[in-house]
Scaffold this active site. Structure first.
Site, PDB file in Angstrom:
ATOM      1  N   CYS A   1       0.849  -1.194   0.000  1.00 18.30           N
ATOM      2  CA  CYS A   1       0.000   0.000   0.000  1.00 18.30           C
ATOM      3  C   CYS A   1       0.885   1.244   0.000  1.00 18.30           C
ATOM      4  O   CYS A   1       1.778   1.365   0.828  1.00 18.30           O
ATOM      5  CB  CYS A   1      -0.918   0.007   1.216  1.00 18.30           C
ATOM      6  SG  CYS A   1      -2.030   1.438   1.251  1.00 18.30           S
TER       7      CYS A   1
ATOM      8  N   CYS B   1      -0.362   4.387   0.370  1.00 18.38           N
ATOM      9  CA  CYS B   1      -1.025   5.537   1.002  1.00 18.38           C
ATOM     10  C   CYS B   1      -0.116   6.146   2.067  1.00 18.38           C
ATOM     11  O   CYS B   1       0.831   5.525   2.531  1.00 18.38           O
ATOM     12  CB  CYS B   1      -2.380   5.145   1.582  1.00 18.38           C
ATOM     13  SG  CYS B   1      -2.326   4.423   3.230  1.00 18.38           S
TER      14      CYS B   1
ATOM     15  N   CYS C   1      -0.655   4.372   6.179  1.00 16.00           N
ATOM     16  CA  CYS C   1      -0.182   3.068   6.665  1.00 16.00           C
ATOM     17  C   CYS C   1       1.242   3.160   7.213  1.00 16.00           C
ATOM     18  O   CYS C   1       2.068   3.903   6.690  1.00 16.00           O
ATOM     19  CB  CYS C   1      -0.209   2.029   5.540  1.00 16.00           C
ATOM     20  SG  CYS C   1      -1.846   1.427   5.121  1.00 16.00           S
TER      21      CYS C   1
END
Length: 192
Positions: A46, A48, A51
């Site tokens: 991920c 993003c 996280c």
């Protein structure tokens, strides 16, 4: 450029019969311990900005387990929620900052699932967890300072590791989100 993530391209493969294990924060003394009584699903890289990522990694690796399969088994008092207003309430250690799990408490397609980082297992416990299945929110690393001209290199790294890249989630997860939304809107019709 930093590495994608230590697991990506390492050849790591999970075990289809993995039954779970323990995750620990990085504190040397009295670490927070979380016990998972199942393997994760939808494990993925991920990009993003929310996280938790290991040092020098551009991506996290995060999977989900049903809420009832996660128990805080040691030092729960060290946990705090990073952003109580976020859809995913990321529970992190107050001392070392490591995110142990993220829980959704609002009406959301993934409510009932906790987000976890299986790399927080120790020793032999690191083995067996589901390997990453895809890479999501790949372009989001640009917002975190990665040069846009490096994105083809990033995507090639995932391709060499056998992972598809998306700028959202995988098609299967996007279908789950759309189904949830259609049911809420009353437009869901199972036909074809």
């Amino acid at each position: 450029m930093s590495s994608l993530h230590p697991l990506i391209g390492s050849g790591y493969k999970g075990s289809p019969n993995h039954a779970g294990g323990k995750l620990y924060c990085h504190c040397k003394q009295n670490p927070v311990e979380v016990t998972l009584s199942s393997d994760v699903a939808f494990n993925h890289a991920c990009g993003c900005s929310k996280c938790w990522k290991p040092a020098d990694a551009l991506f996290s690796v995060v999977g989900v387990v049903p809420v009832e399969k996660l128990a805080i088994t040691a030092n729960e008092s060290k946990l705090h929620i990073i952003d109580p207003n976020a859809a995913i309430q990321r529970n992190a250690c107050k001392e070392c900052g490591v995110h142990l799990f993220g829980r959704i408490v609002v009406d959301h397609p993934f409510k009932g699932l906790d987000f976890v980082h299986t790399e927080l297992s120790k020793g032999a416990g690191k083995d067996g967890w589901q390997e990453p299945q895809f890479a999501g929110f790949v372009s989001s690393i640009i917002e975190q300072g990665v040069d846009p001209d490096k994105m083809s290199e990033v995507r090639d790294g995932f391709k060499k590791a056998g992972l598809e890249t998306y700028d959202c989630l995988s098609p299967a997860l996007m279908d789950l989100i759309a189904t949830f939304t259609a049911k809420k809107l009353g437009t869901y019709k199972a036909k074809m």
